[in-house]
Design a protein around this motif. Structure first.
Motif, mmCIF file in Angstrom:
data_model
loop_
_atom_site.group_PDB
_atom_site.id
_atom_site.type_symbol
_atom_site.label_atom_id
_atom_site.label_comp_id
_atom_site.label_asym_id
_atom_site.label_seq_id
_atom_site.Cartn_x
_atom_site.Cartn_y
_atom_site.Cartn_z
ATOM 1 N N GLY A 1 0.537 -1.661 -0.158
ATOM 2 C CA GLY A 1 0.265 -0.221 0.216
ATOM 3 C C GLY A 1 1.026 1.088 -0.168
ATOM 4 N N GLU A 2 2.085 1.268 -0.366
ATOM 5 C CA GLU A 2 2.901 2.157 -0.088
ATOM 6 C C GLU A 2 2.745 3.102 -1.476
ATOM 7 O OE1 GLU A 2 6.453 0.544 1.578
ATOM 8 O OE2 GLU A 2 5.591 1.479 3.898
ATOM 9 N N MET A 3 2.501 2.715 -2.814
ATOM 10 C CA MET A 3 3.230 3.084 -4.273
ATOM 11 C C MET A 3 2.714 4.698 -4.780
ATOM 12 S SD MET A 3 0.128 1.028 -6.481
ATOM 13 C CE MET A 3 -1.615 1.587 -6.600
ATOM 14 N N THR A 4 2.567 4.840 -5.430
ATOM 15 C CA THR A 4 2.284 6.350 -5.759
ATOM 16 C C THR A 4 1.176 5.995 -6.868
ATOM 17 O OG1 THR A 4 4.566 7.434 -5.151
ATOM 18 C CG2 THR A 4 3.053 8.659 -7.154
ATOM 19 N N MET A 5 -0.103 7.311 -6.764
ATOM 20 C CA MET A 5 -1.052 7.231 -7.678
ATOM 21 C C MET A 5 -0.570 8.829 -8.100
ATOM 22 S SD MET A 5 -3.918 5.442 -6.264
ATOM 23 C CE MET A 5 -4.953 4.842 -7.419
ATOM 24 N N MET A 6 -0.991 9.167 -9.186
ATOM 25 C CA MET A 6 -0.948 10.229 -10.080
ATOM 26 C C MET A 6 -2.601 10.457 -10.932
ATOM 27 S SD MET A 6 2.564 9.329 -12.168
ATOM 28 C CE MET A 6 2.636 8.069 -11.564
ATOM 29 N N THR A 7 -2.749 11.562 -10.193
ATOM 30 C CA THR A 7 -5.119 11.297 -10.596
ATOM 31 C C THR A 7 -5.025 12.458 -10.826
ATOM 32 O OG1 THR A 7 -5.689 11.874 -8.213
ATOM 33 C CG2 THR A 7 -4.549 9.777 -8.831
ATOM 34 N N ALA A 8 -5.701 12.608 -11.601
ATOM 35 C CA ALA A 8 -6.794 13.557 -12.277
ATOM 36 C C ALA A 8 -8.004 13.147 -12.571
ATOM 37 C CB ALA A 8 -6.317 14.423 -13.369
ATOM 38 N N GLY A 9 -8.857 13.990 -12.485
ATOM 39 C CA GLY A 9 -10.693 13.772 -12.106
ATOM 40 C C GLY A 9 -11.847 15.275 -11.603
ATOM 41 N N THR A 10 -12.978 14.843 -11.722
ATOM 42 C CA THR A 10 -13.676 16.034 -10.780
ATOM 43 C C THR A 10 -13.991 15.303 -9.300
ATOM 44 O OG1 THR A 10 -15.677 14.390 -11.045
ATOM 45 C CG2 THR A 10 -15.077 15.411 -12.918
ATOM 46 N N PRO A 11 -14.601 16.453 -8.899
ATOM 47 C CA PRO A 11 -14.618 16.479 -6.983
ATOM 48 C C PRO A 11 -15.503 15.126 -7.077
ATOM 49 C CG PRO A 11 -14.509 18.295 -8.295
ATOM 50 C CD PRO A 11 -14.375 18.321 -8.977
ATOM 51 N N ALA A 12 -16.774 15.281 -7.977
ATOM 52 C CA ALA A 12 -17.371 14.010 -7.734
ATOM 53 C C ALA A 12 -16.987 12.621 -8.059
ATOM 54 C CB ALA A 12 -18.536 14.284 -8.657
ATOM 55 N N ALA A 13 -16.137 12.741 -8.743
ATOM 56 C CA ALA A 13 -15.482 11.331 -8.823
ATOM 57 C C ALA A 13 -14.237 11.455 -7.154
ATOM 58 C CB ALA A 13 -14.308 11.218 -9.691
#
Length: 301
Positions: free
Chosen positions: A136-148
């Protein structure tokens, strides 16, 4: 918003990364439904406390949050829109989290396609390797709407130690991921080239490794991947063909704006050469095998 511990979350794809992510979600208290093209992988996870499903559609029937951890855009298309695909079975307002390395423009278009179906989307590529996914120590590069993001609740943090929020619409997550892949691919190619030169010049592989990993020329990729070369273990944690694909995406993105990437282009050709030589499904450190006149550890003298 905090995701309830009883939330049903689906994970589609139980490879090196997806298996660990599913386990992290289960440890966080979520009921995790899984499927994989290898039914035995889903059954093995179910034996540890998850729920095995036969298709993405079956996962979608039980879950409002689906995490897709497959190799590329074509496989993601199949997960959503192929036979037994998830999209038709997802309830309005459900969330699809896409963790593959893809063309950023494709990710932007997918957000719009899912929105037309009343579905939420997070552009969320991942990095860190199998060990960090499992812990559970990886990196996530995220983008999306506030609802998402609201729908995701704490699921992202359950899977990753670092969750970067890079915009309120899809695209930037995938853009940052391919920049990471540019560096990763170039660093692996450079590490292989350096080790190959040392071997050609008659220096012992273990001496090269020991000195470089304690010197300014070291990189994370040299330290990690050249250890595979020393062990003569080319089991594919990340395969040569992954970098054929990913550096191809890097170059396609740059070509669209006529931006020069000479190091990326050279590294891409090195991985292409390794793949053509028959090493495409071996660990990406096998790119060292393209260099002539060297004897690798574990090879006949």
């Amino acid at each position: 918003m905090t995701t309830p511990a009883s939330l049903h979350i689906g994970v589609i794809g139980l490879g090196a990364m997806g298996r660990g992510m599913a386990a992290s979600l289960r440890r966080a208290g979520h009921l995790v439904h899984v499927c994989d093209v290898r039914p035995e992988a889903a059954q093995a996870f179910a034996a540890e406390g998850g729920v095995a499903c036969a298709s993405p559609a079956e996962v979608a029937a039980h879950c409002e949050v689906l995490v897709s951890v497959v190799v590329n855009a074509a496989q993601t298309e199949a997960v959503l829109f192929g036979d037994g695909g998830a999209a038709a079975a997802m309830r309005p307002g459900s969330l699809f989290i896409m963790c593959s390395t893809v063309d950023p423009n494709w990710s932007v278009a997918l957000e719009a396609r899912l929105a037309d179906l009343g579905l939420l989307y997070l552009d969320a590529p991942i990095s860190g390797g199998a060990a960090k996914a499992a812990s559970g120590e990886m990196t996530m590069m995220t983008a999306g709407t506030p609802a998402a993001y609201a729908k995701a609740g704490d699921a992202l943090e359950a899977m990753a130690a670092k969750v970067y929020r890079l915009g309120d619409r899809a695209g930037n997550g995938s853009k940052v991921k391919i920049i990471n892949q540019l560096l990763a691919g170039v660093h692996i190619a450079a590490a292989a080239e350096a080790m190959a030169l040392g071997l050609r010049e008659g220096v012992k592989a273990e001496d090269i490794y020991e000195v470089i990993t304690h010197s300014a020329g070291n990189s994370w990729m040299f330290e990690n991947r050249m250890a595979h070369v020393l062990a003569a273990d080319y089991t594919p944690l990340s395969a040569v063909d992954i970098f054929v694909k990913d550096l191809g995406l890097v170059l396609d993105t740059a070509r669209a704006s006529k931006f020069p990437l000479p190091l990326s282009a050279t590294a891409h050709q090195m991985f292409m050469q390794a793949s053509t030589a028959g090493y495409g499904r071996e660990d990406d450190s096998a790119v060292i095998k393209i260099f002539p006149g060297i004897t690798l550890p574990g090879s006949p003298a």
